[in-house]
Design an enzyme around this catalytic site. Structure first.
Site, PDB file in Angstrom:
ATOM      1  NE  ARG A  55      57.769  50.515  35.703  1.00 43.23           N
ATOM      2  CZ  ARG A  55      57.433  51.399  36.738  1.00 43.23           C
ATOM      3  NH1 ARG A  55      58.876  51.845  36.997  1.00 43.23           N
ATOM      4  NH2 ARG A  55      56.532  51.464  37.350  1.00 43.23           N
ATOM      5  CB  THR A  56      54.038  47.980  30.570  1.00 41.50           C
ATOM      6  OG1 THR A  56      54.647  47.410  31.563  1.00 41.50           O
ATOM      7  CG2 THR A  56      53.557  46.804  29.644  1.00 41.50           C
ATOM      8  CE  LYS A  83      29.968  58.111  28.497  1.00 47.27           C
ATOM      9  NZ  LYS A  83      29.978  58.547  27.192  1.00 47.27           N
ATOM     10  NE  ARG A 105      50.004  46.292  32.986  1.00 45.72           N
ATOM     11  CZ  ARG A 105      50.965  46.621  33.490  1.00 45.72           C
ATOM     12  NH1 ARG A 105      51.061  47.677  34.180  1.00 45.72           N
ATOM     13  NH2 ARG A 105      52.050  46.322  33.260  1.00 45.72           N
ATOM     14  CG  HIS A 133      54.227  41.927  32.672  1.00 41.84           C
ATOM     15  ND1 HIS A 133      54.141  42.437  31.245  1.00 41.84           N
ATOM     16  CD2 HIS A 133      54.526  42.882  33.458  1.00 41.84           C
ATOM     17  CE1 HIS A 133      54.360  43.725  31.423  1.00 41.84           C
ATOM     18  NE2 HIS A 133      54.660  44.115  32.760  1.00 41.84           N
TER      19      HIS A 133
HETATM   20  N1   CP Z   1      57.015  46.419  35.221  1.00 47.94           N
HETATM   21  C1   CP Z   1      55.678  47.121  34.951  1.00 47.94           C
HETATM   22  O1   CP Z   1      54.896  46.301  34.591  1.00 47.94           O
HETATM   23  O2   CP Z   1      55.793  48.433  35.071  1.00 47.94           O
HETATM   24  P1   CP Z   1      54.218  49.243  34.861  1.00 47.94           P
HETATM   25  O3   CP Z   1      53.152  48.625  35.757  1.00 47.94           O
HETATM   26  O4   CP Z   1      54.372  50.450  35.438  1.00 47.94           O
HETATM   27  O5   CP Z   1      54.116  49.098  33.568  1.00 47.94           O
END
Ligand code: CP
Length: 306
Positions: A55-56, A83, A105, A133
């Protein structure tokens, strides 16, 4: 605002501005033959993902493209990280290619903060370890506003694996700032040890905790972050903390069911509940694009062009 690292650091006014601009983004793009705005033409957004995401990552990519930015997707698994290249050298390489914003992320809490020390551009935290998040919490808050009308005075139950959940932390910081009451529910082993200092109600009995809620947010049991047996069996967890149709009936009729995804269907949430009209799970995904458009726009233009 130069970066978006946590919802804790946002003022209430900044959070409300992001939610207002989110609404403007949704209105500006919905129904257009070409769902694009020119606001970030000539800007480059890099998605730097050291952890899996469905999603993100795609949501940030869609948001940046809808604002006419150029997007570079960087997946650590297929890069020179394998590497031995460091986070700093990777980030400086991307900056040298002209990145105006880096969406990161990373499994380590604090990695986005470190990036801000090395990069000139904006840094947006797309999830760092069990820490934060922020765009997930903002899209959750926007979804509540759309479905419930307001957040002030509402009661939101967050259920399950609070200990490992950056989504829970980000929602607690944001929702309490916006005037909601947050009720955390889960087995004692999956609640943080310092929880007594948090501005939340705590419950261990899900049936009792669902009474009077306006929204319930079910969290995924994060098998990949668990290094101990936090509950005896999946069946036991599901029986005590899973949201099924019987429990859905305990909630007020107007109350909504949220889940950030990905879901463990049949564990923390029954398939019939996930697919019910009271669930907002796919709306949350749609709203995530508007929220990420809003934060990219605000960080990269200081709100000065549209
Ligand atoms: N909700 C969320 O962060 O989903 P993803 O891990 O798929 O990005």
């Amino acid at each position: 605002m130069k970066h978006l690292l946590t919802t804790k650091e946002l003022t209430r006014e900044e959070a409300e501005l992001i939610l207002d601009v989110t609404e403007q983004m949704a209105e500006a793009v919905t129904g257009r033959e070409v769902p694009k705005l020119p606001a970030l033409r000539g800007r480059t957004v890099v998605n730097l993902f050291y952890e899996d995401s469905t999603r993100t990552r795609t949501s940030f990519e869609t948001a940046a493209k809808r604002l006419s930015a150029d997007v570079v997707n960087f997946a650590a698994k297929t890069s020179s990280v394998n590497k031995g290249e460091s986070l700093r050298d990777t980030a400086l390489t991307l900056q040298a290619m002209g990145a105006d914003a880096v969406v990161i992320r990373h499994p380590a809490a604090g990695a986005p903060q470190r990036l801000t020390e090395w990069l000139d551009g904006a840094v947006l935290n797309a999830g760092d370890g069990t820490h934060a998040h922020p765009t997930q919490a903002l899209l959750d808050a926007y979804t509540m506003k759309k479905r419930l009308g307001d957040i002030e005075g509402r009661t939101v139950a967050i259920v399950g694996d609070i200990l490992h959940s950056r989504v829970a932390r980000s929602n607690i910081w944001l929702l309490t700032k916006l005037g909601a009451t947050v009720r955390l529910v889960g087995p004692p082993t999956l609640l943080p040890k310092d929880i007594d200092d948090w501005p939340v109600e705590i419950g261990y009995d899900l049936d009792a905790s669902l009474k009077g809620v306006d929204a319930v947010m079910m969290l995924r049991v994060q098998h990949e972050r668990q290094n101990a047996a936090f509950f005896p069996t999946a069946n036991e967890y599901s029986r005590l903390y899973g949201l099924d149709e019987r429990r859905l009936a305990l909630m007020p009729d107007h109350a909504i069911v949220m889940h950030p995804g990905p879901m463990n269907r049949g564990m923390e949430i029954a398939a019939a509940v996930a697919d019910s009209p009271r669930a907002t799970i796919t709306e949350q995904v749609t709203n995530g694009v508007w929220v990420r458009m809003a934060v990219l726009y605000l960080l990269l233009t200081n709100g000065e062009s549209k």
